[in-house]
Motif scaffolding. Structure first.
Motif, PDB file in Angstrom:
ATOM      1  N   ALA A 424      28.619  30.927  48.464  1.00  0.00           N
ATOM      2  CA  ALA A 424      27.328  31.562  48.747  1.00  0.00           C
ATOM      3  C   ALA A 424      27.205  32.848  47.947  1.00  0.00           C
ATOM      4  N   PRO A 425      26.001  33.386  47.815  1.00  0.00           N
ATOM      5  CA  PRO A 425      25.847  34.643  47.083  1.00  0.00           C
ATOM      6  C   PRO A 425      26.808  35.718  47.585  1.00  0.00           C
ATOM      7  N   ASN A 426      27.279  36.522  46.643  1.00  0.00           N
ATOM      8  CA  ASN A 426      28.229  37.611  46.949  1.00  0.00           C
ATOM      9  C   ASN A 426      29.530  37.099  47.557  1.00  0.00           C
ATOM     10  N   ALA A 427      29.887  35.871  47.206  1.00  0.00           N
ATOM     11  CA  ALA A 427      31.144  35.244  47.643  1.00  0.00           C
ATOM     12  C   ALA A 427      31.228  35.090  49.157  1.00  0.00           C
ATOM     13  N   GLY A 428      30.073  35.116  49.852  1.00  0.00           N
ATOM     14  CA  GLY A 428      30.081  35.017  51.301  1.00  0.00           C
ATOM     15  C   GLY A 428      30.617  36.261  51.982  1.00  0.00           C
ATOM     16  N   PHE A 429      30.857  37.304  51.192  1.00  0.00           N
ATOM     17  CA  PHE A 429      31.397  38.562  51.717  1.00  0.00           C
ATOM     18  C   PHE A 429      30.321  39.370  52.438  1.00  0.00           C
ATOM     19  N   SER A 430      29.112  39.372  51.894  1.00  0.00           N
ATOM     20  CA  SER A 430      28.039  40.214  52.430  1.00  0.00           C
ATOM     21  C   SER A 430      26.681  39.603  52.111  1.00  0.00           C
ATOM     22  N   ALA A 431      25.714  39.905  52.981  1.00  0.00           N
ATOM     23  CA  ALA A 431      24.338  39.492  52.712  1.00  0.00           C
ATOM     24  C   ALA A 431      23.674  40.399  51.696  1.00  0.00           C
ATOM     25  N   ALA A 432      24.283  41.546  51.406  1.00  0.00           N
ATOM     26  CA  ALA A 432      23.742  42.508  50.452  1.00  0.00           C
ATOM     27  C   ALA A 432      24.655  42.599  49.237  1.00  0.00           C
ATOM     28  N   PRO A 434      27.448  43.827  47.162  1.00  0.00           N
ATOM     29  CA  PRO A 434      28.653  44.540  47.587  1.00  0.00           C
ATOM     30  C   PRO A 434      28.841  45.861  46.845  1.00  0.00           C
ATOM     31  N   TRP A 435      29.669  46.708  47.429  1.00  0.00           N
ATOM     32  CA  TRP A 435      29.962  48.024  46.832  1.00  0.00           C
ATOM     33  C   TRP A 435      30.608  47.890  45.457  1.00  0.00           C
ATOM     34  N   ILE A 436      31.289  46.773  45.234  1.00  0.00           N
ATOM     35  CA  ILE A 436      31.817  46.407  43.929  1.00  0.00           C
ATOM     36  C   ILE A 436      31.532  44.925  43.748  1.00  0.00           C
ATOM     37  N   ALA A 437      31.189  44.530  42.539  1.00  0.00           N
ATOM     38  CA  ALA A 437      30.782  43.140  42.307  1.00  0.00           C
ATOM     39  C   ALA A 437      31.931  42.175  42.551  1.00  0.00           C
ATOM     40  N   PRO A 438      31.626  40.981  43.041  1.00  0.00           N
ATOM     41  CA  PRO A 438      32.678  39.970  43.201  1.00  0.00           C
ATOM     42  C   PRO A 438      33.131  39.429  41.850  1.00  0.00           C
ATOM     43  N   ASN A 439      34.320  38.876  41.836  1.00  0.00           N
ATOM     44  CA  ASN A 439      34.788  38.171  40.654  1.00  0.00           C
ATOM     45  C   ASN A 439      33.889  36.949  40.452  1.00  0.00           C
ATOM     46  N   PRO A 440      33.294  36.784  39.265  1.00  0.00           N
ATOM     47  CA  PRO A 440      32.386  35.647  39.063  1.00  0.00           C
ATOM     48  C   PRO A 440      33.006  34.284  39.333  1.00  0.00           C
ATOM     49  N   ASP A 441      34.321  34.190  39.351  1.00  0.00           N
ATOM     50  CA  ASP A 441      34.936  32.881  39.570  1.00  0.00           C
ATOM     51  C   ASP A 441      34.911  32.454  41.044  1.00  0.00           C
ATOM     52  N   TYR A 442      34.265  33.246  41.912  1.00  0.00           N
ATOM     53  CA  TYR A 442      34.261  32.919  43.343  1.00  0.00           C
ATOM     54  C   TYR A 442      33.594  31.593  43.638  1.00  0.00           C
ATOM     55  N   THR A 443      32.716  31.123  42.765  1.00  0.00           N
ATOM     56  CA  THR A 443      32.023  29.865  43.046  1.00  0.00           C
ATOM     57  C   THR A 443      32.989  28.689  43.114  1.00  0.00           C
ATOM     58  N   GLY A 444      34.108  28.781  42.400  1.00  0.00           N
ATOM     59  CA  GLY A 444      35.089  27.702  42.438  1.00  0.00           C
ATOM     60  C   GLY A 444      36.350  28.033  43.209  1.00  0.00           C
ATOM     61  N   HIS A 445      36.581  29.314  43.426  1.00  0.00           N
ATOM     62  CA  HIS A 445      37.798  29.758  44.113  1.00  0.00           C
ATOM     63  C   HIS A 445      37.392  30.574  45.336  1.00  0.00           C
TER      64      HIS A 445
END
Length: 547
Positions: A424-432, A434-445
Motif C-alpha cells: 500500500a502507499p507509504n509501505a503501509g506504514f502511514s496514511a500520510a 512519512p517523516w522519511i521516504a520509504p525504500n522504493p522496493d517496498y512494493t515487493g519486499h
C-alpha cells in the motif's frame, strides 16, 4: 542452574519513529507499535528493546533527551506507553528501555539551569571549561558528528563539552548530585515495570583526568573506557539493580574484549551484556572515516566474531547483532541484496541466531529489508549524514555523485526508512507522507508479501527462532570454530550437555563442497529448497544435528 531470562530469549529492536504510524501524521508512535504486538509475538521473541521515546527536540532523533520521564508527544502519552508495556507483558515479552546517560539535550531543564551562571547549583552536572590561552576551545577534541566537541557559551564565557551534537551536552558523572538524581529517575522507571535498560555509549561516562588542561589531547577516543567507569557502573548496579532480575545492556564502542569480559563477568557483573563494534568497523578503511569504505570480507568477520565467542566464554555473554538503528542494513552490508537477497538474508539470520549470546533482530531484517539509494541528499534526515555531506563536499571537495555514493553505503538512514508492512502507499506504514521516504522496493519486499510466501525470510526466521528455543545446544551451548581458513565457508559447532549442532554457512555465490563428516549429519534446517547432501549451494545456510 537455570539461565537468566535474558539469556534464553531472542530480542527485537524497535525504532519507534519508523515502525508504525497509528494517527496519520507520518511519524511512528506507541499505539502503532501496540497494534503490531501479535506480529511480534508470532516471531517468537522474548524481549523488545525500545529506542528512546522520551521528550526530545529531535536534533538526534530522540537521543537528545529533554525530559527523561515524559513521553515525546510525537509518540503519544504515558497512557499509550503503559498500554504498550501491558500488551507486551501479556504476551510474555519483556520491555527494555533505552537510556541515554552520557549526555542530555541542551533543552533539558538541568542544562538550562547549568548555563545560567557559573554559580548554578547544576553547573557541575555538565562539563564546563574556560577557554584555552588563545581564547579557543579547551582542547582539540572532535565531535562524533563532525567539528569541535566544545561549544562556546557567551553568557558565562566558558565552553561545554559535547561529544556528539552541540545540542547534546555531556553530563558530568563526577557530580554526586547528578548521579543521585539519575539513579532515582532510573528507579522510577523500574517501578513502572520495565525489564531493563540498554545504555547508550555507556563507556564514555568517565572522562580522563586532566580534561581541558590543554590542547593536543586527541579525539573522542580519549573518553572511551575512562578511569572511573567501573566505579560508576558498580554504583549504578547497587543503587538501581540490586535484588532485581532486570537486564543491563551497554553500548560500548571501542571497548576491548578483555575489558568487556571483565565488566560482564557473571560472577560479579557491572553489566549483563554489551554491544561491541569490532565487526561493524571491519568495512572502514584503515585510518580513514567511516564513510571511506572497504569491502566486507567474511574471513575477517568470522575471525572477529569467533574471537568474541571464545573470549566471552564461559563467564561473559555476548549481545549479538548485525544491524541496528545506527548501521546499514545487514543484507546490504554482509550479504547480496541483489540476486541472492533471500538466500543471504536468511543465511545472516542463521548466523545471528546460532551464535552464543542473546540475538537482537533489528526491525525489518526479518523480511530482508535493504539499504535505500536515495536520489538526493535532500531525502536524508540523519544529523550525522547531513554533517558528513557538508564535510565530504565542502572540506574534501568531492563532487555530489561521489559523496552521495559514500553516503548511500553507510548512512544511518538506511536503517530508519519506514517498516515495510505492505505494498500500500507509504509501505503501509502511514496514511500520510512519512517523516522519511520509504525504500522504493517496498512494493515487493514487505510483511504482507512475506506472510503469503512460505519460503520468505519471515517464515524462515520464525522456524529458526523456534529451532533455537527448542534446542539447548543452540540456546546455551559452547561455540567452536571448525575451519578458520576456508575462504567461503563458515563452519562451527554448538555443544551442550544435551546435544550438539553444527552450523554450515556458505558466504559465496558458488557451490561449495561440504566436508564429508558433516555431510553425514541429518539436516535440522536449511534455507535452500533442494539441498544436496555433500555441497552447499550459493548462500546456503544449514543447521545439522543431532540436536
Amino acid at each position: 542452574m537455570d539461565q537468566p531470562w535474558w539469556k534464553r530469549c531472542v530480542a527485537y529492536q524497535i525504532y519507534p519513529r519508523s515502525f508504525c504510524d497509528s494517527n496519520g501524521d507520518g511519524v511512528g508512535d506507541l499505539r502503532g507499535i501496540t497494534s503490531k504486538l501479535d506480529y511480534l509475538a508470532s516471531l517468537g521473541i522474548g524481549m523488545v528493546w525500545l529506542c528512546p521515546v522520551y521528550a526530545s527536540p529531535n536534533d538526534d532523533n530522540g537521543y537528545d533527551i529533554s525530559d527523561y520521564e515524559a513521553i515525546q508527544p510525537d509518540f503519544g502519552t504515558r497512557e499509550d506507553w503503559i498500554a504498550l508495556r501491558d500488551g507486551l507483558h501479556a504476551r510474555g515479552i519483556r520491555l527494555v528501555m533505552d537510556l541515554v546517560a552520557n549526555h542530555s539535550s541542551d533543552e533539558h531543564a538541568w542544562f538550562v539551569e547549568s548555563r545560567t551562571t557559573k554559580d548554578s547549583g547544576k553547573r557541575d552536572w555538565y562539563i564546563w571549561r574556560p577557554p584555552a590561552a588563545d581564547g579557543g576551545p579547551p582542547n582539540d577534541w572532535q565531535s562524533v558528528f563532525g567539528g569541535p566537541a566544545w561549544e562556546y557559551d557567551a553568557a558565562t564565557g566558558e565552553y561545554y563539552l559535547h561529544l556528539f551534537s552541540k545540542k547534546q551536552p555531556d553530563l558530568n558523572w563526577e557530580s554526586t548530585a547528578f548521579r543521585t538524581e539519575l539513579f532515582a529517575m532510573m528507579r522510577r522507571w523500574v517501578a513502572l515495570g520495565i525489564d531493563g535498560f540498554r545504555m547508550d555509549v555507556i563507556n564514555l561516562i568517565s572522562k580522563p583526568d586532566g580534561l581541558g588542561a590543554g590542547g593536543n589531547e586527541g579525539g573522542m577516543d580519549r573518553a572511551l573506557n575512562g578511569p572511573r567507569m567501573r566505579d560508576y557502573l558498580a554504583e549504578m548496579r547497587r543503587e538501581v539493580f540490586a535484588g532485581t532480575d532486570l537486564v543491563t545492556i551497554g553500548e560500548t564502542p571501542g571497548m576491548p574484549l578483555e575489558l568487556a569480559r571483565e565488566i560482564t563477568d557473571e560472577r560479579a557483573p557491572l553489566l549483563d551484556m554489551q554491544f561491541h563494534f569490532e565487526h561493524v568497523d571491519l568495512d572502514h578503511a584503515p585510518g580513514a572515516s567511516k564513510w571511506d569504505s572497504t569491502p566486507m570480507r567474511m574471513p575477517a568477520l568470522r575471525a572477529t566474531l569467533s574471537r568474541w565467542q571464545d573470549g566471552m566464554d564461559p563467564h561473559g555473554w555476548n549481545s549479538l547483532y548485525l544491524g541496528n538503528h545506527d548501521q546499514p542494513r545487514a543484507v546490504s552490508r554482509y550479504g547480496d541484496d541483489g540476486r541472492y537477497r533471500r538466500e543471504s538474508a536468511t543465511l545472516l539470520m542463521t548466523l545471528l541466531l546460532t551464535l552464543r549470546g542473546t540475538p537482537f533482530i533489528y526491525q525489518g531484517d526479518e523480511i530482508g529489508m535493504a539499504n535505500v539509494a536515495f536520489d538526493s541528499i535532500a531525502d536524508y534526515r540523519d544529523i550525522e549524514t547531513l554533517n558528513a555531506w557538508r564535510w565530504l563536499t565542502d572540506t574534501r571537495g568531492l563532487d555530489a555523485a561521489s559523496a552521495l555514493a559514500m553516503i548511500r553505503k553507510k548512512s544511518r538512514d538506511n536503517a530508519r526508512t519506514p517498516m515495510q508492512w505492505s505494498a500500500a502507499p507509504n509501505a503501509g506504514f502511514s496514511a500520510a507522507a512519512p517523516w522519511i521516504a520509504p525504500n522504493p522496493d517496498y512494493t515487493g519486499h514487505n510483511v504482507a508479501a512475506a506472510e503469503a510466501d512460505p519460503d520468505s525470510v519471515l517464515h524462515y526466521t520464525r522456524r529458526l527462532i523456534a529451532l533455537r528455543q527448542g534446542t539447548p545446544a543452540l540456546r546455551s551451548g559452547r561455540y567452536r570454530l571448525l575451519d578458520a581458513e576456508h575462504p567461503a565457508l563458515w563452519l562451527y559447532e554448538r555443544t551442550s550437555e544435551m546435544g550438539r549442532c553444527v552450523v554450515a554457512l556458505n558466504f559465496s555465490d558458488t557451490t561449495q563442497p561440504l566436508p564429508p563428516a558433516l555431510a553425514e549429519l541429518p539436516c535440522l534446517l536449511t534455507n535452500h529448497h533442494n539441498p544436496a547432501a555433500d555441497t552447499l549451494a550459493a548462500w546456503e545456510a544449514r543447521i545439522l544435528g543431532p540436536a
